[in-house]
Design a protein around this motif. Structure first.
Motif, mmCIF file in Angstrom:
data_model
loop_
_atom_site.group_PDB
_atom_site.id
_atom_site.type_symbol
_atom_site.label_atom_id
_atom_site.label_comp_id
_atom_site.label_asym_id
_atom_site.label_seq_id
_atom_site.Cartn_x
_atom_site.Cartn_y
_atom_site.Cartn_z
ATOM 1 N N GLU A 24 32.749 -24.633 85.674
ATOM 2 C CA GLU A 24 33.447 -25.724 85.220
ATOM 3 C C GLU A 24 33.499 -27.109 85.975
ATOM 4 O O GLU A 24 33.331 -26.906 87.301
ATOM 5 C CB GLU A 24 34.976 -25.200 85.171
ATOM 6 C CG GLU A 24 35.831 -24.120 84.420
ATOM 7 C CD GLU A 24 37.034 -23.604 84.779
ATOM 8 O OE1 GLU A 24 37.522 -23.035 83.681
ATOM 9 O OE2 GLU A 24 37.621 -24.062 85.628
ATOM 10 N N VAL B 252 38.966 -30.763 82.688
ATOM 11 C CA VAL B 252 38.275 -29.471 82.969
ATOM 12 C C VAL B 252 37.316 -29.238 81.953
ATOM 13 O O VAL B 252 37.757 -29.049 80.937
ATOM 14 C CB VAL B 252 38.934 -28.230 83.111
ATOM 15 C CG1 VAL B 252 38.084 -27.192 83.934
ATOM 16 C CG2 VAL B 252 40.097 -28.487 84.660
ATOM 17 N N PHE B 253 35.758 -29.312 82.211
ATOM 18 C CA PHE B 253 34.947 -29.132 80.941
ATOM 19 C C PHE B 253 34.092 -27.682 81.495
ATOM 20 O O PHE B 253 33.847 -27.368 82.596
ATOM 21 C CB PHE B 253 33.893 -30.232 81.169
ATOM 22 C CG PHE B 253 34.773 -31.610 80.727
ATOM 23 C CD1 PHE B 253 34.696 -31.970 79.551
ATOM 24 C CD2 PHE B 253 35.035 -32.444 81.780
ATOM 25 C CE1 PHE B 253 35.178 -33.489 79.367
ATOM 26 C CE2 PHE B 253 35.687 -33.693 81.747
ATOM 27 C CZ PHE B 253 35.522 -34.176 80.459
ATOM 28 N N ASP B 254 34.170 -27.098 80.397
ATOM 29 C CA ASP B 254 33.295 -25.769 80.376
ATOM 30 C C ASP B 254 31.681 -26.002 80.250
ATOM 31 O O ASP B 254 31.154 -26.663 79.409
ATOM 32 C CB ASP B 254 33.709 -24.756 79.307
ATOM 33 C CG ASP B 254 33.029 -23.484 79.418
ATOM 34 O OD1 ASP B 254 32.202 -23.341 80.326
ATOM 35 O OD2 ASP B 254 33.365 -22.802 78.680
ATOM 36 N N GLU C 154 29.756 -30.685 75.683
ATOM 37 C CA GLU C 154 31.171 -30.548 74.970
ATOM 38 C C GLU C 154 31.619 -31.900 74.610
ATOM 39 O O GLU C 154 31.012 -33.165 75.170
ATOM 40 C CB GLU C 154 32.024 -30.076 76.130
ATOM 41 C CG GLU C 154 33.460 -30.125 75.598
ATOM 42 C CD GLU C 154 34.505 -29.372 76.564
ATOM 43 O OE1 GLU C 154 35.724 -29.661 76.324
ATOM 44 O OE2 GLU C 154 34.251 -28.950 77.548
ATOM 45 N N VAL D 113 35.240 -30.156 87.273
ATOM 46 C CA VAL D 113 36.540 -30.803 87.238
ATOM 47 C C VAL D 113 36.618 -32.066 88.050
ATOM 48 O O VAL D 113 35.967 -32.445 88.882
ATOM 49 C CB VAL D 113 37.335 -29.699 88.422
ATOM 50 C CG1 VAL D 113 38.793 -30.383 88.697
ATOM 51 C CG2 VAL D 113 37.125 -28.229 88.048
ATOM 52 N N ARG E 136 44.198 -17.764 84.580
ATOM 53 C CA ARG E 136 44.930 -19.026 83.817
ATOM 54 C C ARG E 136 46.385 -19.124 84.355
ATOM 55 O O ARG E 136 46.801 -18.186 84.552
ATOM 56 C CB ARG E 136 44.741 -19.007 82.561
ATOM 57 C CG ARG E 136 43.318 -19.081 82.012
ATOM 58 C CD ARG E 136 42.651 -20.470 82.470
ATOM 59 N NE ARG E 136 41.409 -20.388 81.970
ATOM 60 C CZ ARG E 136 40.528 -21.478 82.290
ATOM 61 N NH1 ARG E 136 40.933 -22.396 82.940
ATOM 62 N NH2 ARG E 136 39.192 -21.600 81.949
ATOM 63 N N SER F 260 32.632 -23.012 95.136
ATOM 64 C CA SER F 260 32.923 -24.263 94.533
ATOM 65 C C SER F 260 32.070 -25.340 95.513
ATOM 66 O O SER F 260 31.512 -24.763 96.429
ATOM 67 C CB SER F 260 34.523 -24.742 94.998
ATOM 68 O OG SER F 260 34.661 -24.633 96.260
ATOM 69 N N VAL G 86 30.562 -18.327 84.887
ATOM 70 C CA VAL G 86 31.416 -19.035 84.299
ATOM 71 C C VAL G 86 31.325 -20.336 85.434
ATOM 72 O O VAL G 86 31.485 -20.289 86.486
ATOM 73 C CB VAL G 86 32.813 -18.891 84.064
ATOM 74 C CG1 VAL G 86 33.451 -19.937 83.514
ATOM 75 C CG2 VAL G 86 32.790 -17.785 83.299
ATOM 76 N N SER H 151 29.319 -23.769 81.632
ATOM 77 C CA SER H 151 28.652 -22.532 81.797
ATOM 78 C C SER H 151 27.347 -22.414 81.428
ATOM 79 O O SER H 151 26.464 -21.538 82.006
ATOM 80 C CB SER H 151 29.658 -21.444 81.324
ATOM 81 O OG SER H 151 30.696 -21.395 81.740
#
Length: 222
Positions: free
Chosen positions: A109, A161-163, A145, A111, A221, A78, A107, A165
């Protein structure tokens, strides 16, 4: 005097027992993590885990690995936001220094903690854009997105939370920035930093500052 000496002796023995128990617990926890093949990383400047990362760590620790020998585990890294972007970077972006990114990450994300609620059921369409750069050169990507946000309802976790990647495809990746753009009544995309600042906690060093979370495998998840 004799009673005092006895009390000191008992207290010393109790402290030794507590230290031994703490050391045993630490070794046990380390052994469990090694058995589960779980390795967890966070940015070196973080003195305390981000609230969102505590959730991720809890999920990882609660996972059951049926086959310890065949489990590769999950690597999590992170990054917290930084004050400014690279030289000549466009203003109004949320920046992250990812120069120490592990190359095995697949991956990513973004946040963001949603800090306010509107009293009426108002919705706004938001489009997330990114900029990647190194050595003073920045490249802006197409929209990552598009999402409809309902401003009178906060996500169950408190975070949007946005992907993101796709930013990992850029090599080398030293700095990455994100910006939220909104759709006005005519359907045109507009920049509105004041809206972003009112919707999200953007202050670096705050309890729920922006966070970029990366995973070696798809994230756990709830």
């Amino acid at each position: 005097m004799l009673v005092f000496l006895l009390l000191c002796s008992v207290t010393g023995l109790l402290l030794m027992d507590h230290r031994k128990d703490a050391e045993d617990d630490q070794e046990l926890n380390k052994a469990i993590l090694e058995m589960l093949h779980i390795d967890k990383l966070s940015a070196s400047h973080q003195s305390k885990p981000h609230p969102y990362m505590r959730r991720i760590y809890h999920r990882l620790d609660s996972l059951e690995a049926p086959d310890f020998g065949g489990s590769d585990g999950t690597l999590v890294q992170s990054f917290r936001s930084v004050v400014a972007g690279p030289h000549r970077a466009p203003p109004g972006w949320i920046w992250f220094n990812v120069s120490s990114l592990n190359p095995s990450m697949l991956v990513a994300e973004l946040v963001l903690f949603r800090k306010t609620l509107h009293p009426r059921p108002i919705s706004v369409t938001v489009t997330l854009h990114s900029v990647t750069g190194s050595l003073g050169a920045q490249t802006e990507s197409p929209a990552l997105e598009e999402r409809l946000l309902t401003l009178d309802q906060r996500p169950s976790s408190g975070y949007d939370v946005f992907d993101v990647s796709t930013v990992l495809a850029e090599k080398p990746l030293g700095v990455v920035g994100f910006q939220l753009r909104y759709t006005d009544e005519s359907g045109s995309l507009v920049l509105h930093e004041a809206l972003t600042q009112s919707l999200y906690c953007l202050n670096r060093g705050a309890l729920s500052e922006p966070l970029l979370v990366l995973y070696q495998a798809p994230p756990p998840r709830a």
